[in-house]
Design an enzyme around this catalytic site. Sequence first.
Site, short mmCIF file in Angstrom:
data_model
loop_
_atom_site.label_atom_id
_atom_site.label_comp_id
_atom_site.label_asym_id
_atom_site.label_seq_id
_atom_site.Cartn_x
_atom_site.Cartn_y
_atom_site.Cartn_z
N THR A 15 0.81 -1.22 0.00
CA THR A 15 0.00 0.00 0.00
C THR A 15 0.84 1.27 0.00
O THR A 15 0.48 2.27 -0.62
CB THR A 15 -0.94 -0.02 1.23
OG1 THR A 15 -1.85 -1.10 1.07
CG2 THR A 15 -1.72 1.26 1.39
N SER A 57 1.45 -7.53 -0.88
CA SER A 57 2.18 -8.49 -0.04
C SER A 57 1.53 -9.88 0.06
O SER A 57 2.24 -10.85 0.37
CB SER A 57 2.48 -7.91 1.34
OG SER A 57 1.36 -7.93 2.17
N THR A 89 1.58 -4.47 4.31
CA THR A 89 1.44 -4.81 5.73
C THR A 89 0.75 -6.15 5.96
O THR A 89 0.84 -6.72 7.04
CB THR A 89 0.64 -3.72 6.47
OG1 THR A 89 -0.62 -3.56 5.80
CG2 THR A 89 1.39 -2.40 6.49
N ASP A 90 0.05 -6.67 4.93
CA ASP A 90 -0.73 -7.90 5.15
C ASP A 90 0.13 -9.06 5.63
O ASP A 90 -0.34 -9.90 6.42
CB ASP A 90 -1.45 -8.31 3.85
CG ASP A 90 -2.65 -7.43 3.54
OD1 ASP A 90 -2.99 -6.57 4.36
OD2 ASP A 90 -3.24 -7.61 2.45
N1 ASP Z 1 -2.90 -5.40 0.67
C1 ASP Z 1 -1.77 -4.56 0.94
C2 ASP Z 1 -0.50 -5.38 0.95
O1 ASP Z 1 -0.27 -6.09 1.90
C3 ASP Z 1 -1.95 -3.89 2.25
C4 ASP Z 1 -0.76 -3.09 2.67
O2 ASP Z 1 0.17 -2.89 1.95
O3 ASP Z 1 -0.81 -2.61 3.77
O4 ASP Z 1 0.26 -5.25 0.03
#
Ligand code: ASP
Length: 332
Positions: A15, A57, A89-90
């Site tokens: 993200t 991610s 973050t996932d």
């Molecule tokens: N769906 C995104 C990922 O993990 C969420 C994020 O980046 O926080 O790439």
Amino acid sequence: MTDKPKLSMLTLGGTIAMTAASAQGAVVPKLDAADLLATLPELEIDLVTHDFRQLPSPDIGFTDLAALAEKIEQEIADGATGIVVTQGTDTIEESSYFLDRTIGGDVPIVMTGAMRHPQQAGPDGPANLSAAMVVAADPQARGLGTVVVMSDEVHAARYVRKSHSTSTGAFTSPNAAPIGHIVEQELVLLSRPRPYEPLPRSPRLTETSIGMVHAALGDDGDWLRPFAEHTDGLVIAGFGGGHVPSRLVPLLAELAEAKPVVLASRTSSGPVLTRTYGYPGSEQDLLSRGLINAGFLDPFKARVLLHVLVSAGADRAEITRIFHDSGEISVS
Ligand code: ASP
């Protein structure tokens, strides 16, 4: 000669690096390291950047992580005094734990990301990246291993969880607490996790398959046998202190004879017990049938650890010993 910290930044997408073609459109990873750095004030550091992957991610796999770990070791060998990794973050709670367990030495590896993408009001990516740089550049961070920096908090990779799907305060360490904070652009370190001996990364990392199963009310696990056949090991996220429906016990006992089966708790915090409950399907019953206790390790970190160990060919005694140590299990 320069006294400036020598940082290396690797970007993997997420993200923090996402934009959309239009303000209303859904976002996808697009921004590179130069774009991310353009959002920060000038930094008093020597910085090299590497656009390593451009992924959401959930698409990061062990092949990417093995390549990332190798690249980080190369950067360290080339003189980096701190590493900053940006990713989604996932899955950061898993990738940070993988790096923490397989990279040795004192150079801090600081991972960060964002909960709000750059086109949202108040994106947190720039602040998180800036805080990650502060941590990676601080000599106090030497020896911390891999940490995750989000919302001005420093979380040890071994404790950190993504505990909320949208909040900018999503990152917590449920069994501990943040080990530090960033206050007025400086690192305040409150505690230091004990160092780990690095575990080997085997070329078999990419072909190893570890399954994870959560116990659920009324689930008799009929579907589990064919699923388990395709795995090299299993993590069972049991109820509470490590419990499953009694109907599952014979199958788990049979599987534990054939491959490592690790017992964790699905509760998100607290340990698997060892000597409290004695009913069929209790922690004592399962441990006596050969399941391996994950202690305080949550199922996701237990799965990463089991993946690393199984791919490296560790035997049951070695796996049990390392889980005992990593899960902070105090009783014999
Ligand atoms: N769906 C995104 C990922 O993990 C969420 C994020 O980046 O926080 O790439």
